[in-house]
Design a protein around this motif. Structure first.
Motif, PDB file in Angstrom:
ATOM      1  N   ALA A  53       8.565  -7.397  12.658  1.00  0.00           N
ATOM      2  CA  ALA A  53       7.964  -8.064  13.642  1.00  0.00           C
ATOM      3  C   ALA A  53       6.547  -7.322  14.235  1.00  0.00           C
ATOM      4  O   ALA A  53       5.781  -8.080  14.594  1.00  0.00           O
ATOM      5  N   ILE A  54       6.670  -5.973  14.237  1.00  0.00           N
ATOM      6  CA  ILE A  54       5.433  -5.345  14.610  1.00  0.00           C
ATOM      7  C   ILE A  54       4.460  -5.397  13.782  1.00  0.00           C
ATOM      8  O   ILE A  54       3.008  -5.702  14.154  1.00  0.00           O
ATOM      9  N   LEU A  55       4.390  -5.721  12.485  1.00  0.00           N
ATOM     10  CA  LEU A  55       3.280  -5.970  11.364  1.00  0.00           C
ATOM     11  C   LEU A  55       2.881  -7.146  11.699  1.00  0.00           C
ATOM     12  O   LEU A  55       1.623  -7.367  11.842  1.00  0.00           O
ATOM     13  N   ALA A  56       3.813  -8.275  12.009  1.00  0.00           N
ATOM     14  CA  ALA A  56       3.148  -9.585  12.147  1.00  0.00           C
ATOM     15  C   ALA A  56       2.523  -9.634  13.374  1.00  0.00           C
ATOM     16  O   ALA A  56       1.415 -10.242  13.524  1.00  0.00           O
ATOM     17  N   GLU A  57       2.840  -9.013  14.377  1.00  0.00           N
ATOM     18  CA  GLU A  57       2.273  -8.917  15.872  1.00  0.00           C
ATOM     19  C   GLU A  57       0.797  -7.966  15.489  1.00  0.00           C
ATOM     20  O   GLU A  57      -0.107  -8.563  16.191  1.00  0.00           O
ATOM     21  N   THR A  58       0.802  -7.227  14.872  1.00  0.00           N
ATOM     22  CA  THR A  58      -0.344  -6.423  14.764  1.00  0.00           C
ATOM     23  C   THR A  58      -1.528  -7.010  13.598  1.00  0.00           C
ATOM     24  O   THR A  58      -2.595  -6.308  13.556  1.00  0.00           O
ATOM     25  N   GLY A  59      -0.878  -7.502  12.697  1.00  0.00           N
ATOM     26  CA  GLY A  59      -1.714  -8.192  11.757  1.00  0.00           C
ATOM     27  C   GLY A  59      -1.876  -7.215  10.477  1.00  0.00           C
ATOM     28  O   GLY A  59      -2.670  -7.440   9.602  1.00  0.00           O
ATOM     29  N   LEU A  60      -1.126  -6.160  10.455  1.00  0.00           N
ATOM     30  CA  LEU A  60      -1.556  -5.339   9.157  1.00  0.00           C
ATOM     31  C   LEU A  60      -0.572  -5.680   8.091  1.00  0.00           C
ATOM     32  O   LEU A  60       0.770  -6.008   8.119  1.00  0.00           O
ATOM     33  N   ALA A  61      -1.120  -5.671   6.851  1.00  0.00           N
ATOM     34  CA  ALA A  61      -0.437  -6.149   5.759  1.00  0.00           C
ATOM     35  C   ALA A  61       0.548  -5.087   5.323  1.00  0.00           C
ATOM     36  O   ALA A  61       0.384  -3.858   5.518  1.00  0.00           O
ATOM     37  N   PRO A  62       1.793  -5.577   4.901  1.00  0.00           N
ATOM     38  CA  PRO A  62       3.074  -4.640   4.673  1.00  0.00           C
ATOM     39  C   PRO A  62       2.588  -3.579   3.708  1.00  0.00           C
ATOM     40  O   PRO A  62       2.882  -2.551   3.767  1.00  0.00           O
ATOM     41  N   GLN A  63       1.608  -4.062   2.709  1.00  0.00           N
ATOM     42  CA  GLN A  63       1.199  -3.154   1.660  1.00  0.00           C
ATOM     43  C   GLN A  63       0.548  -1.857   1.993  1.00  0.00           C
ATOM     44  O   GLN A  63       0.337  -0.850   1.443  1.00  0.00           O
ATOM     45  N   ARG A  64      -0.114  -2.118   3.525  1.00  0.00           N
ATOM     46  CA  ARG A  64      -0.755  -0.888   3.943  1.00  0.00           C
ATOM     47  C   ARG A  64      -0.046  -0.012   4.808  1.00  0.00           C
ATOM     48  O   ARG A  64      -0.417   1.094   5.244  1.00  0.00           O
ATOM     49  N   LEU A  65       1.168   0.015   4.910  1.00  0.00           N
ATOM     50  CA  LEU A  65       2.153   0.829   5.644  1.00  0.00           C
ATOM     51  C   LEU A  65       3.228   1.478   4.554  1.00  0.00           C
ATOM     52  O   LEU A  65       3.692   0.940   3.610  1.00  0.00           O
ATOM     53  N   GLU A  66       3.129   2.701   4.896  1.00  0.00           N
ATOM     54  CA  GLU A  66       4.139   3.613   4.152  1.00  0.00           C
ATOM     55  C   GLU A  66       5.198   4.269   5.152  1.00  0.00           C
ATOM     56  O   GLU A  66       4.841   4.818   6.371  1.00  0.00           O
ATOM     57  N   LEU A  67       6.537   4.137   4.946  1.00  0.00           N
ATOM     58  CA  LEU A  67       7.564   4.456   6.000  1.00  0.00           C
ATOM     59  C   LEU A  67       7.834   6.054   5.196  1.00  0.00           C
ATOM     60  O   LEU A  67       8.319   6.129   4.242  1.00  0.00           O
TER      61      LEU A  67
END
Ligand code: C2E
Ligand code: CA
Ligand code: CA
Length: 625
Positions: A466-480
């Motif tokens: 939901a946070i990705l959708a809200e901020t518009g950041l592509a999931p591929q650009r996030l590392e957890l």
């Protein structure tokens, strides 16, 4: 009225008694006492002209009646010897009126009141009015049956026959005293159990501490909290709950010695003061006895109730100089006993208190910081070892405390995890990092740390998406980044969350690799995208051949499992050169860039790579070797 006053003026005894009676009955106050004698004396001269014996006798009788009619006792004495008294006085003392005459005042007072009486007589002797300054004096008279009768006295010097006599008006205050005692009892005792309440407990504790100081002994405070009172009260109702508390109070009272105090401090909170301790095991023995006494079942209205209790113990003088400190220490020990599962006791340890206090303050401040937006993220470059290009940044939380200055996340993250604040904090970090990363060049990634505690939320994956959708950041650009601790608790649920996240295109890194005890087994359980070799191995490489072999092995492992390997904590050119030589994928550390505020990132993005920094080793050197 005039005749009455005339007669009074001629007979000082009557005058005195009548005035005292007026004072007592009408409560007219001291003004009357001062005004009337003057008026009376004025008419006395006229009266002297008419000397009628018969009228005098009737008047005398009338005034004795007046004196006797008052409920207050009146005594006239000279040098402490009674020369007259009214019937009320005789009734108060339970003596025949005539037997009072000729007695010493000291005979009709309890010995404890003799000092007071002596002081009063001395003051009268100096011409003072002792009860005008500080109000009426209270002394105890001695009844014929030997009991003490509390009375309030007014003492005056009055003209009497051939000189002065002293008059004492006495008011029986037994009822008032009894009422005062009832009120004092109510103010100092708990209405339900009749045990001393917190106020009285405090007083007794202060007394016990003062006595212990003189005798050099120890005082123990034991705080006690019932283990399962609330569910009993909720389930069976407050009547049963009240009865249970009464029975608990009775068992506690039975368990103590006469010198000790047990009090009820709150709903299901009790406390003990144990005095005159000669043996250091005393409080432990007592605590054990209390725990056992309350572990026995209670039978109330056909209910078989089993509760238990936890006890915290603090000692004076070692654990606290004041009563409040001592109670706080015992409370701290009590919460320890509770967290240990209840049904036992714990002694206070001083570090416990400091830690707890510190933690409480820090927790409060951290909540405020989160609400007041005082937290900030810094970003540390993640660099490709070979090309020295910046691939993105790891977001690291920063807290600048208004008084203490910067506090390390290594200190406050564990606290946030303990108090549950990590859920909000984690969401804030993720949202802030995603908003920031969305402004970066499209090929840059952001790495965000997740706490194992956050995985207790079964909807964690949905929250993150939901946070990705809200901020518009592509999931591929996030590392957890997660540590292996995450896989210890409820592994199945955690794995399910990780799979959902990975399926959405988010990369998952195993952080601090090598510091846990089963790092390798975790690599088999979940297809991690990245391993971050803990910085302790990188730092030890110079001196320690084992560390070097471990890092080399991890790099090899990553290559075979197709997992990216990042070396953390790279601080020197030599370390980087070695990593390049071993074909490590990525590096992070002060050498390549310290964590920086977002304002500094624009300069970072404007550089195609870090090769312009000549102090950094270049990969080509390997070929030259
Ligand atoms: P970490 O995830 O291992 O983060 C790297 C830590 O190493 C950071 O410390 C970073 O400043 C430090 N570091 C990086 N390069 C070097 C170096 O070359 N030399 C030295 N001496 N230190 C270096 P920091 O920022 O104090 O963070 C400490 C730990 O706090 C992090 O370790 C992470 O476990 C935790 N943390 C930080 N931010 C967050 C967050 O937002 N959420 C969670 N759950 N944990 C966080
Ligand atoms: Ca990390
Ligand atoms: Ca790390």
């Amino acid at each position: 009225m005039l005749r009455v006053l005339e007669t009074i003026a001629e007979h000082p005894v009557l005058l005195t008694m009548a005035l005292m009676a007026l004072l007592a009955i009408g409560g007219l106050g001291y003004a009357v006492l001062h005004l009337l004698p003057r008026a009376a004396r004025a008419t006395a001269e006229a009266a002297a002209l008419r000397d009628s014996e018969a009228r005098l006798r009737t008047s005398e009788a009338r005034f004795r009646q007046l004196a006797d009619a008052t409920f207050e006792g009146l005594v006239i004495h000279r040098d402490g010897i009674v020369i007259d008294a009214n019937t009320a006085m005789a009734a108060i003392l339970g003596w025949p009126q005539e037997l009072l005459l000729g007695r010493s005042l000291f005979d009709i007072c309890t010995p404890a009141s003799h000092d007071h009486l002596r002081a009063t007589l001395a003051a009268l002797g100096r011409g003072e009015t002792p009860d005008l300054g500080e109000g009426p004096l209270e002394i105890n008279l001695r009844h014929a049956d030997g009991s003490a009768i509390p009375v309030e006295i007014h003492a005056r010097t009055m003209p009497f026959e051939n000189g002065d006599a002293r008059v004492i008006a006495v008011r029986d205050i037994r009822e008032r005293k009894a009422a005062e005692e009832r009120i004092a009892h109510m103010a100092h005792h708990d209405a339900l159990t009749a045990l001393p309440n917190r106020n009285l407990f405090r007083d007794r504790l202060a007394q016990a501490m003062a006595r212990a100081k003189r005798s050099g002994t120890t005082v123990a405070v034991l705080c006690l909290n019932l283990d399962r009172f609330k569910p009993v009260n909720d389930l069976l109702g407050p009547e049963i709950g009240d009865e249970l508390l009464r029975q608990v109070a009775a068992r506690l009272t039975d368990s103590i010695r006469a010198d000790d105090t047990v009090a009820r401090l709150g709903a299901d909170e009790f406390a003990f003061i144990q005095v005159g301790l000669s043996h250091p095991d005393g409080p432990a023995v007592m605590a054990d006895r209390l725990v056992k006494a309350l572990a026995q079942p209670f039978e109330i209205c056909g209910h078989h109730i089993v509760i238990g209790t936890s006890v915290g113990i603090a000692l004076h003088p070692s654990d606290g100089a004041s009563g409040d400190e001592l109670l706080r220490a015992a409370d701290t020990a009590l919460s320890r006993a509770k967290t240990a599962g209840g049904g036992g006791f714990r002694f206070f340890e001083s570090e416990m208190d400091l830690r707890q206090q510190e933690r409480r303050h820090l927790e409060r401040d951290l909540r405020q910081a989160l609400a007041a937006d005082q937290l900030e993220l810094h970003y540390q470059p993640l660099v490709d070892c070979e090309k020295l290009t910046v691939l993105g940044c790891e977001a690291l939380l920063r807290w600048r405390h208004p008084e203490r200055g910067p506090i390390s996340p290594a200190d406050f993250i564990p606290l946030a995890e303990e108090c549950g604040l990590i859920m909000q904090l984690g969401a804030w970090v993720l949202r802030t990092a995603c908003i920031e990363a969305a402004t970066w060049p499209a090929d840059k990634i952001v790495a965000v740390n997740l706490s194992p505690i956050q995985f207790r939320q079964s909807d964690l994956a949905q929250q993150i998406l939901a946070i990705l959708a809200e901020t518009g950041l592509a999931p591929q650009r996030l590392e957890l980044e997660i540590t292996e601790g995450v896989l210890i608790e409820d592994t199945e649920r955690t794995l399910a969350i990780l799979r959902d996240l990975k399926a959405a295109g988010i990369r998952i890194s195993l952080d601090d690799f090598g510091t846990g005890f089963s790092s390798l087994s975790y690599l088999q359980r979940f297809p991690f995208d990245k391993i971050k070799v803990d910085r302790s191995f990188i730092w030890a490489m110079g001196e320690n051949a084992d560390s070097m072999s471990i890092v080399r092995a991890v790099i090899a492992l990553g290559r075979s499992l197709r997992i990216t390997v990042t070396a953390e904590g790279v601080e020197t050119a030599a370390q980087l050169a070695w990593l390049q030589n071993e074909d490590c994928d990525q590096a992070q550390g002060y050498l390549l860039g310290k964590p920086m505020p977002r304002a500094d990132l624009a300069a970072l993005w404007s550089m195609p790579d870090l090769r312009t920094r000549t102090e950094l080793p270049q990969k080509q050197r390997k070929a030259a070797e």
